[in-house]
Enzyme design. Structure first.
Site, PDB file in Angstrom:
ATOM      1  CG  ASP A  89      -1.993   0.972   1.318  1.00 32.05           C
ATOM      2  OD1 ASP A  89      -1.946   1.864   0.431  1.00 32.05           O
ATOM      3  OD2 ASP A  89      -3.167   0.774   1.865  1.00 32.05           O
ATOM      4  CG  ASP A 100      -4.323   5.619  -0.142  1.00 31.86           C
ATOM      5  OD1 ASP A 100      -3.440   4.553  -0.228  1.00 31.86           O
ATOM      6  OD2 ASP A 100      -4.997   5.797   0.875  1.00 31.86           O
ATOM      7  CG  HIS A 160      -9.665   7.146   2.856  1.00 35.68           C
ATOM      8  ND1 HIS A 160      -8.597   7.989   2.330  1.00 35.68           N
ATOM      9  CD2 HIS A 160      -9.036   5.936   2.753  1.00 35.68           C
ATOM     10  CE1 HIS A 160      -7.721   7.063   2.030  1.00 35.68           C
ATOM     11  NE2 HIS A 160      -7.664   6.031   2.082  1.00 35.68           N
ATOM     12  CG  HIS A 168      -7.984   8.494   6.403  1.00 34.65           C
ATOM     13  ND1 HIS A 168      -8.852   7.519   6.278  1.00 34.65           N
ATOM     14  CD2 HIS A 168      -6.632   7.965   6.174  1.00 34.65           C
ATOM     15  CE1 HIS A 168      -8.402   6.260   5.864  1.00 34.65           C
ATOM     16  NE2 HIS A 168      -6.965   6.603   5.763  1.00 34.65           N
ATOM     17  CD  GLU A 195      -8.218   1.802   1.724  1.00 30.86           C
ATOM     18  OE1 GLU A 195      -7.346   1.303   1.872  1.00 30.86           O
ATOM     19  OE2 GLU A 195      -8.273   3.044   2.014  1.00 30.86           O
ATOM     20  CD  GLU A 290      -6.015   2.702  -1.001  1.00 29.00           C
ATOM     21  OE1 GLU A 290      -5.048   2.148  -0.583  1.00 29.00           O
ATOM     22  OE2 GLU A 290      -6.303   3.664  -0.403  1.00 29.00           O
TER      23      GLU A 290
HETATM   24 MN    MN Z   1      -3.777   2.802   0.726  1.00 25.44          MN
HETATM   25 MN    MN Z   2      -6.675   4.379   1.629  1.00 25.40          MN
END
Ligand code: MN
Ligand code: MN
Length: 315
Positions: A89, A100, A160, A168, A195, A290
């Site tokens: 990630d 992200d 998010h 976030h 995600e 994600e």
């Molecule tokens: Mn992530």
């Molecule tokens: Mn994330």
């Protein structure tokens, strides 16, 4: 509420997305049994910087039943086991504009369906994504896709919204049909990550006793700080602002022990947020894919897939 994203902001979001996607794929390629998490994360983070980005949070290498928030730290470095299911990630920012993205590697070759459940759920969301979509509908699509694949989503992990220097930004996007979210909608302009975490376990995560990731919460009045705490916090404020960081990145500011002590002090004084390692409650395996999406009035851009545009559907 912001009016819209300017050209320059969109350029930075796309650039961050491109670097994040490349760093994610690079990380996934070098994941190997016997290799240390620190080698993979070190390489991924180096890749990000060498390509003109900054990590928006420490590279996460979460293994098997560990769902999220694992990064090597001071005195902490996992060895990737044989046949592991490994989540990579990656977060990148340029001037605070964040991407992200995550992918999962199956070293055993026998968990293809688990990975497919997560990947297919993300794809299914892309097919229904449109301005005004309810958060409930996103969760419903993720849940039903996973169920069809024979797995369940992790209910207490969420996608998010994303803000400048904020991974976030306040709105959580559920991975299951959460009734209370039926009235909540994604309206443009909005930047967000989706995600879906798939598992063969119980379907929720619990906090482990380990924390390797922290973020700065802002100065609260005049908290009295020790000299070392002051030095560490000044560095964090300047280098990471409110973005997550790991003590591993603070090596060299003082001895390893002193850095950890300063962090502990800053947490106790309420200046740092802790993000404990999250583990699947039934020790089930976890897969995660994600992407980051930029929803504008007339189009939705996948910033972490080459800026590809999704045609919003009517309805
Ligand atoms: Mn992530
Ligand atoms: Mn994330």
């Amino acid at each position: 509420m912001r009016e819209e994203y300017g050209e320059d902001e969109i350029r930075k979001l796309l650039e961050a997305g491109q670097i994040a996607a490349e760093a994610r794929d690079y990380g996934a390629r070098i994941v190997e049994a016997g290799r240390r998490a620190s080698e993979v994360c070190g390489e991924v983070e180096k890749y990000i910087v060498e390509h003109g980005g900054r990590p928006a949070f420490p590279c996460n290498i979460s293994i098997n039943e560990v769902a999220a928030h694992y990064t090597p730290s001071i005195g902490e470095d996992a060895v990737i086991p044989e046949g592991a299911v490994v989540k990579v990630d990656v977060g990148v920012h340029i001037d605070g504009y964040i991407a992200d993205t995550a992918a999962t590697v199956d070293l055993s070759g026998s968990h293809a369906r688990l990975l497919e459940a997560s990947r297919a759920a993300l794809e299914a969301v892309e097919h229904v994504l449109r301005p005004g979509i309810s958060l409930y509908e996103i969760g419903r699509v993720i849940y039903s896709t996973m169920k069809r694949h024979g797995f369940k989503p992790i209910r207490n992990l969420y996608g998010h919204t994303i803000g400048r220097y904020l991974v976030h930004a306040g709105v959580s996007i559920p991975n299951y049909p959460e009734r209370a979210m039926i009235v909540l909608r994604l309206r443009p302009p909005k930047l967000f990550a989706i995600e879906p975490f798939a598992t063969n376990g119980r379907g929720h995560v619990v906090e482990s006793s380990k924390t390797m990731i922290y973020s700065y919460r802002g100065r609260k009045g005049r908290t009295a700080l020790g000299q070392l705490e002051e030095r560490v916090l000044t560095y964090i404020e300047r280098e990471y602002k409110t973005l997550p960081f790991t003590p591993r990145w603070l090596r060299g500011l003082a001895s390893d022990e002193e850095v950890l002590m300063a962090i502990r002090g800053l947490v106790l004084k309420g200046l740092l947020e802790s993000y404990p390692v999250l583990v699947e409650a039934g020790r089930g395996l976890v897969a995660q894919f994600e992407n980051t999406y930029l929803m504008l009035k007339d189009k939705i851009i996948v910033t972490t897939r080459g800026g590809e545009e999704i045609e919003p559907r009517k309805g």
